[in-house]
Structures are given as structure tokens and as C-alpha cells.
Design an enzyme around this catalytic site. Sequence first.
Site, mmCIF file in Angstrom:
data_model
loop_
_atom_site.group_PDB
_atom_site.id
_atom_site.type_symbol
_atom_site.label_atom_id
_atom_site.label_comp_id
_atom_site.label_asym_id
_atom_site.label_seq_id
_atom_site.Cartn_x
_atom_site.Cartn_y
_atom_site.Cartn_z
ATOM 1 N N SER A 165 0.889 -1.037 -0.088
ATOM 2 C CA SER A 165 -0.065 -0.093 -0.175
ATOM 3 C C SER A 165 1.047 1.180 -0.040
ATOM 4 O O SER A 165 1.658 1.596 -1.138
ATOM 5 C CB SER A 165 -0.993 -0.018 1.222
ATOM 6 N N ASP A 259 -10.171 -4.437 -4.569
ATOM 7 C CA ASP A 259 -9.219 -3.429 -3.894
ATOM 8 C C ASP A 259 -9.440 -2.089 -4.678
ATOM 9 O O ASP A 259 -8.907 -2.225 -6.085
ATOM 10 C CB ASP A 259 -7.941 -3.750 -3.642
ATOM 11 N N HIS A 289 -7.950 -5.206 0.107
ATOM 12 C CA HIS A 289 -6.908 -4.244 0.454
ATOM 13 C C HIS A 289 -6.742 -4.613 1.921
ATOM 14 O O HIS A 289 -7.728 -4.823 2.762
ATOM 15 C CB HIS A 289 -7.309 -2.981 0.262
#
Length: 316
Positions: A165, A259, A289
Site C-alpha cells: 500500500s 481493492d 486491501h
Amino acid sequence: MALDLPTQRLLADMAKGGSGVPLMALPLPQARAAAASRNDTYTPGTPAGRVEDHTIAVDDGSIRVRLVFPGLVPGTTAGASPDSRAESAICYLHGGGWVFQDVDGFTPMAQRLAHGARAIVALADYRRAPEHPYPVPLDDCRAALHWFARQSCAKDLSLFIAGDSAGGNMAAALALESNAVPGGLAGQLLIYPAVDADFARTSYGEPENQTFLTAETMAWFWDQYVPDRDARTQSAVAPLRAGSHAGAPPAVVITAAHDVLRDEGEDYAHILAAAGVPVIHRRWPGQMHGFFHMVGMLPAAWAAVDWLAGHVVDSS
């Protein structure tokens, strides 16, 4: 494919236990505490190796770097050191939107990764936005990477840069600077990386993707990290927009099917491949996610960490 059943159950449990108030609407200390509230439920599920905390100097201060060593294999000679199992090194930059989380929440994942990859994993406790916006988190991560690279060179270990991320964003940016890293990089391991601040991609608008990370929250994260929107086209901020990706280290890119960051991660894999960079991409089905570091909570997390560890072993 829909979210798998363990993920559906986890989201239902989170909804029951939560206040219903988005984290970004809470005072920052309370929001950070809430984001870290499940950290003690993450378990590596493998023999845990030694953990060492080091303090390194950075501009205007210092940060913590946690080293996680591979655990001993059952039956190993008594007194053997887990250092003797290390064949590679991984500098891992944790996610959390540049705002939340720290090395504590990612240590269980790092323990499983270190064990499976037979690697020493360094977790960089970079300073976070909004108190420390760009470029401070990236500069801290660069300092941690170069410090760890010198340790890895001394041990003759192949070094990988990794992150998920927001951490994947900084890992990708630093991979583009691999020529400046002592000893170079053997590869980059990117887990659902945020590599562009473009919210027009299809995955941002799909309702089924608004789970652990929503489009609204991701926009808020960017506002904390890089409030100057004109700066978001710089390659150090949006690696996907770099003028050239030629010569970047070999890449593994993991994306999650549900996601908001899925499409930009997959676009980045394609851009790297088009530039001649060896790329392995895998979209994890049924996942949202954030799943990667939820070891002990989501079976897919163990599977993904083990799969990535296997790649490191094969590449070292």
C-alpha cells in the site's frame, strides 16, 4: 469472484465491534489506536526468530528499524543461530496510508516472511503524515534502506525492497533509485502498491471494492501525505509516472481482486514489463486491501506471504 468467506466474516466482525465512524473523522490519536487495535490478533504461525530494534539517524532526528530474523527449523542443533539460516535480506515498508500503523502491527507478518524466505527482514518505523508529510516518510525509508543495505553487504546477502500500500508506494519509488543503494537491489516486492494519485481508475469506483480501504479514505490519505496536488505527478510520489522504468529491479506485484488500488498496481506491472523489467504479477482472488499482513486472521494472508517467501528463496 466475491470476497471469500473468512474475509466476509472479518468485515462483519469489524462492523459489530466498530463505532461506525470512519477513522479519518476521529481525532488522530484515537484513529491510530483504533487502526492498531487488532494488532495482537496477528500471529505468524511459524517458529519466531530473534527480533532486534535499532535506532538510526535521519534528517532532524532518528527512527527505529526492527530486524526480524528467521526462526530455527524444528530439529535444528541446539545453540544454532537463526542468523545462520539467512540467505537474503528484505527491507519492508509497512502500509497504513502514510498515517497509521507502525512496525508492531507488521512484525507477525515479518516473522512468517523471514522464516519462509530464510531472510532477515528490516521493518522501518518511518515518521508519519500529517505531522511529517512528503518527503519525510520517503526520506526516512531511504535512510533505513541504505543502512540495512550496508548490513546486508557485510553479510553477503541479496537485498530486496518490499512494501504494501503506502509502503509499496515508497518501495517502488526507492526501487527506481536502485543504482544508489549500496550493493544494489535483487528485486522489488510490491503488495497492492499505491503508485499513482489518480482516482478515475475503474477499481476506485467499483462498489465491491469499498471494504477495508475506500476511495474516499484513499483520497484523504493522499491529502495527508502530499497536500500539494501539483506535486503528485513527481516520480518519487507517483512511481507509475516516472519518465523511464528501464533498469528497475525485477518485480513481484501482488494485487487484491477487491481493492481500490488494484488497477494502478496492475498498470504498474504492465509498465515495468513494457520497460523490459522482469515482472511476476499475481492477483489474489477473493481478497480485499490489507489482507497480506493479517496473518492468523485470514488464511489467504498466510498463503500470500508463503508464496512471496518462496519467490525470494528461488531468486536468492
